[in-house]
Design an enzyme around this catalytic site. Structure first.
Site, PDB file in Angstrom:
ATOM      1  N   CYS A 177       3.832 -14.442   5.944  1.00  0.00           N
ATOM      2  CA  CYS A 177       3.433 -15.502   6.870  1.00  0.00           C
ATOM      3  C   CYS A 177       4.587 -16.430   7.214  1.00  0.00           C
ATOM      4  CB  CYS A 177       2.258 -16.285   6.292  1.00  0.00           C
ATOM      5  SG  CYS A 177       0.850 -15.221   5.919  1.00  0.00           S
ATOM      6  N   ALA A 233      -8.916   0.498  -2.173  1.00  0.00           N
ATOM      7  CA  ALA A 233      -8.139   0.032  -1.019  1.00  0.00           C
ATOM      8  C   ALA A 233      -8.289  -1.481  -0.949  1.00  0.00           C
ATOM      9  CB  ALA A 233      -8.628   0.677   0.273  1.00  0.00           C
TER      10      ALA A 233
END
Lengths: 551, 551
Positions: free
Chosen positions: B48, B279
């Site tokens: 980010c 996942a």
């Protein structure tokens, strides 16, 4: 009073709770006569702004005066009478007796709302007649006048290091006075625990405020305030900020029931034991959100919220004032200190089995410029994982985290649930694992036994019992300041060196608790008995610091 | 692979979700072999923060690199291998095939965690081969190199006005480029509703960014990007930021089930339909917190939280990944825009009956210096009073309010419950009635019929149906900008002048909705039919503005 008239609600007190009730009531009922009686000169003034006008932060006195009787007449058709002191209530006749400059008069009511607030406590100290207090605009005027006089004081002593005392200390220091803050308790900001309050004291001292905790004021002699230990504190200006007491004399004399601290007992609709009389704001007793006990919480936000409920109740709506957490915040020389719910000391005093969590996260991602560190503390009920309270002290983002936790408490989320909150993240605003999430992760680790921690006040006993203290920070960090007796083994060396600790109970610590957690988990899995010093060196240092230090 | 070895968890992808899983797993299990395979050059980088290194806000590239394989080996005994691309999974053999510079190899696993993330979508535009995307450090390096070249571009076109596109626009403008932001939708920041997003567009334009909404890019010709309407946009630097798609090829080729957008289907423990394969992060499908539908939410915070859960799940703990609200925030030239949950348009598209609330509160008490205004929006389920979502745009305090509302949503509080939240109040931090409390009060007024409001997009129909629009602001405010056709009767004059409105359906409005509420209540009680234009002139003006204006 038998005149043919519209239903009339008389509200005694025209600031937060009273004025919220009055304006809401008008929006609900255009027909009702609404009379607001205020003994002071002003209504609807900015209570919480008063210290900042003294300091010149709020430059214009007029900025404190949010409404006038005229503006309230125009907008809400309110009959607001300042300089009107209600001196008694005749519950049978449903009248109040009002004293004004012109004499006394009777005013009839159908509903009466007592929003008389709370008055500053004035300790009966010899010589303290000249002491100021800070409750209303007139008090501010007196202090401002004293500071503007030819012989204006250059020193100030403030007795009481609660919210108002701290705000006054900051503002008087801004004005250039030499300020001493005197507090009977062993810490400033008593709603916080001492190791958190220490950070606030550090900041006060770093800005030149002298802090005297654990000392009661005993007398005023000349320009000095004399403390119990004989210390003389320069007190050219003397302000008492030792707390407030509900202004419930009217209620008591009228036979209304009162509770803790003399505050007026009310039901969930803010109704007293007289169905025609309500009480709201600081004069009214609250219930505590944690244990539902009677609670005296003189806070503006609650007064405003409950004032609105009173209006609803008087028009016949079903309302329910919720118990209060007592969420509060104060700014001190750029530092923010905030809390909600119970402190550790309060929880322990109440006999609760608690889990305590201290963290020192950055307010936003460390890789983005301007990140600062804060201290957070979470108090958790060990039996239920319920959040009992939280505290925060830091440069930025503290109010946000306390607000989030206060909201989580209201929503009945557990401490572990905080791990799953989805908070707005970009690197200027927080971290992908927000400080609140981290508290939740630690809480979950404690709840399910993944980690065990030790509080700073439990360390001495552990070491006396034979535990070895291991500082898992780097050698450089250790050299810059260490807990006496700690053995320094950096966390990254522990896998190689853990044999050195064989057979010992181990307390590990790092700077803030995070590497300590990794170390404690590692040692535990390698067969050792290890606990992590909660909050690490920083919490320990704050708790045990006797020499002032910058935060 | 039948070697005699420790249990091994192989994690594919070494950033947010993968690395959270790896480090947590080590803290839970010292014995397990943990292998992290990363096809790129870096692990655990500051995803980010990437746009901010391009803009120079984060000066040092090294600040983006939070961990290295070496530091992760030392601290967590992780076997981190960069430059290792997993090209296939053999579920029966429980091996992955890995391609490296040195060739391919097989690695056996007991548990496999797919944290492959999401890849930027590259629209198949003629000539767009030179377009940049922004996903990892290598992408940043390429853009930084382009900007440092002798023939560095002086203009940039960014396709896509979502979070990444906006951050890039700001950062490239900081670098001095002439920036054009191109967005196919009719607004920037599609998760927000248009009247909120308009405030963001205003800010972009005030800082010199050209915004082209409602225009698709069709081709790249020389230095120009050509839009569908024929406009040529200077695009010396061209960046595609039109969204991401789950990198689920591996999973799909291995026969793992996928859902919306091709993201990998997982259960509440992040487990795929193969019990040995998990996942997590952007590659994994989420469930939506409002309607429990499949949801593709590529956000760092969720990846980090879920990564931690995967580690717990692989050691046999019971975990439950919660549905996601998609709380997000972005900073644009000092403005903050944040949202949580559903927008109005999404709720209406889903057929929900909603109540909408717009407010424009100050971030802190107006009498304390530095207060700024924000726009808040609450989307409420009309049937249940449940909070469906919230949006905020403003200078300060927006992230705090959205975080509080996101927390309230998680705690199951209703919109009306927001009125009772106890948030930290001192005049620097909020108001005695915090902006969030005010949203709750409005919600409650709407829920119980105390007030009725009209949305900006409903105004034209109301006026066409014969309603009269009354601007209850002052004459001065009205003169400075008014809704066409509005009759100006200041709220304080309404009691005297309401007769002028006899027999008409009335829509009142003020600047932000507050005086309008008072006016609507007054008129209703005086026998009129009156509704309040929600959000007042400011919301209407933002929604209908076609000419750029400063916020």
């Amino acid at each position: 009073m038998t005149e043919n008239r519209r239903p009339r609600t008389v509200i005694v007190g025209g600031v937060a709770g009273g004025m919220s009730a009055a304006t809401r009531l008008r929006r609900l009922d255009e027909q009702r006569e609404i009379v607001v009686l205020e003994k002071g000169e002003h209504v609807s003034f900015a209570n919480c702004g008063l210290p900042y006008h003294i300091g010149g932060v709020i430059e214009e006195r007029s900025a404190l005066l949010l409404q006038t009787p005229e503006s309230l007449r125009a907008r809400f058709d309110l009959d607001v009478r300042t300089g009107h002191e209600v001196v008694s209530i005749d519950r049978d006749a449903r009248t109040v007796t009002v004293r004004t400059a012109a004499g006394t008069e009777q005013i009839a009511y159908d509903d009466l709302v007592l929003a008389t607030g709370a008055a500053p406590v004035r300790p009966g100290l010899p010589g303290a007649e000249r002491a100021h207090v800070l409750r209303d605009v007139a008090d501010v005027d007196r202090i401002v006048a004293a500071l503007a006089a030819d012989d204006a004081p250059t020193t100030a002593a403030i007795v009481g290091a609660g919210f108002i005392g701290l705000e006054l200390a900051e503002n008087l220091a801004h004005r250039g006075l030499g300020v001493t803050l005197v507090e009977l308790a062993d810490q400033v900001l008593p709603p916080l625990d001492p190791e958190m309050a220490r950070l606030v004291q550090d900041r006060l001292e770093a800005h030149g405020v002298t802090v005297r905790t654990g000392s009661g004021a005993t007398a005023v002699e000349g320009d000095d305030l004399v403390l119990a230990d004989g210390t003389r504190v320069p007190a050219g200006l003397l302000v008492m900020a030792v707390g407030v007491t509900p202004e419930s004399r009217l209620a008591r004399e009228a036979g209304l029931e009162t509770g803790a601290r003399g505050a007026v007992l009310v039901d969930a609709a803010q109704r007293t034991n007289d169905p025609h009389i309500y009480a709201v704001g600081d004069v009214a007793l609250k219930r505590d959100a944690i244990d539902d006990a009677d609670s005296f919480v003189p806070l503006a936000q609650t007064a405003n919220r409950h004032g609105r409920l009173v209006a609803d109740a008087t028009v016949g709506r079903t309302v329910k004032a919720l118990p209060v957490l007592g969420t509060a915040v104060v700014g001190i020389f750029g530092l923010t200190a905030a809390s909600t719910g119970w402190s550790e000391k309060r929880a322990r005093a109440a006999g609760r089995d608690v889990r305590i969590i201290h963290t020192h996260p950055a307010d936003h991602a460390g890789y983005y410029p301007g990140a600062t560190s804060m201290a957070l503390k979470l108090v958790v009920d060990a039996a239920t994982d319920a959040i009992l309270g939280a505290q925060g002290v830091g440069e930025a983002g503290v109010d946000k985290r306390i607000d989030v936790i206060a909201t989580a408490m209201r929503g009945g989320l557990t401490a572990s649930d905080l791990a799953d909150l989805e908070l707005a993240y970009a690197p200027q605003y927080g971290s992908a694992k927000d400080p609140v999430n981290m508290l939740g992760m630690v809480a979950e680790n404690l709840a399910n036994g993944t980690t065990r921690s030790l509080q700073w006040h439990e360390l001495d006993d552990a070491l006396a019992g034979g535990a070895v203290l291991v500082d898992v920070r780097t050698a450089g960090e250790n050299a810059a300041g260490a807990i006496p007796g700690a053995l320094n083994i950096p966390v990254d060396d522990l896998r190689a060196r853990h044999g050195e600790l064989a057979g010992r109970e181990i307390v590990v610590h790092c700077a803030v608790g995070q590497r300590g957690h990794t170390a404690a988990r590692l040692l535990t899995q390698l067969g050792h008995t290890a606990v992590n010093l909660d909050g690490g060196y920083r919490t320990w240092a704050a708790a045990t610091r006797t020499v002032p230090a910058a935060v």
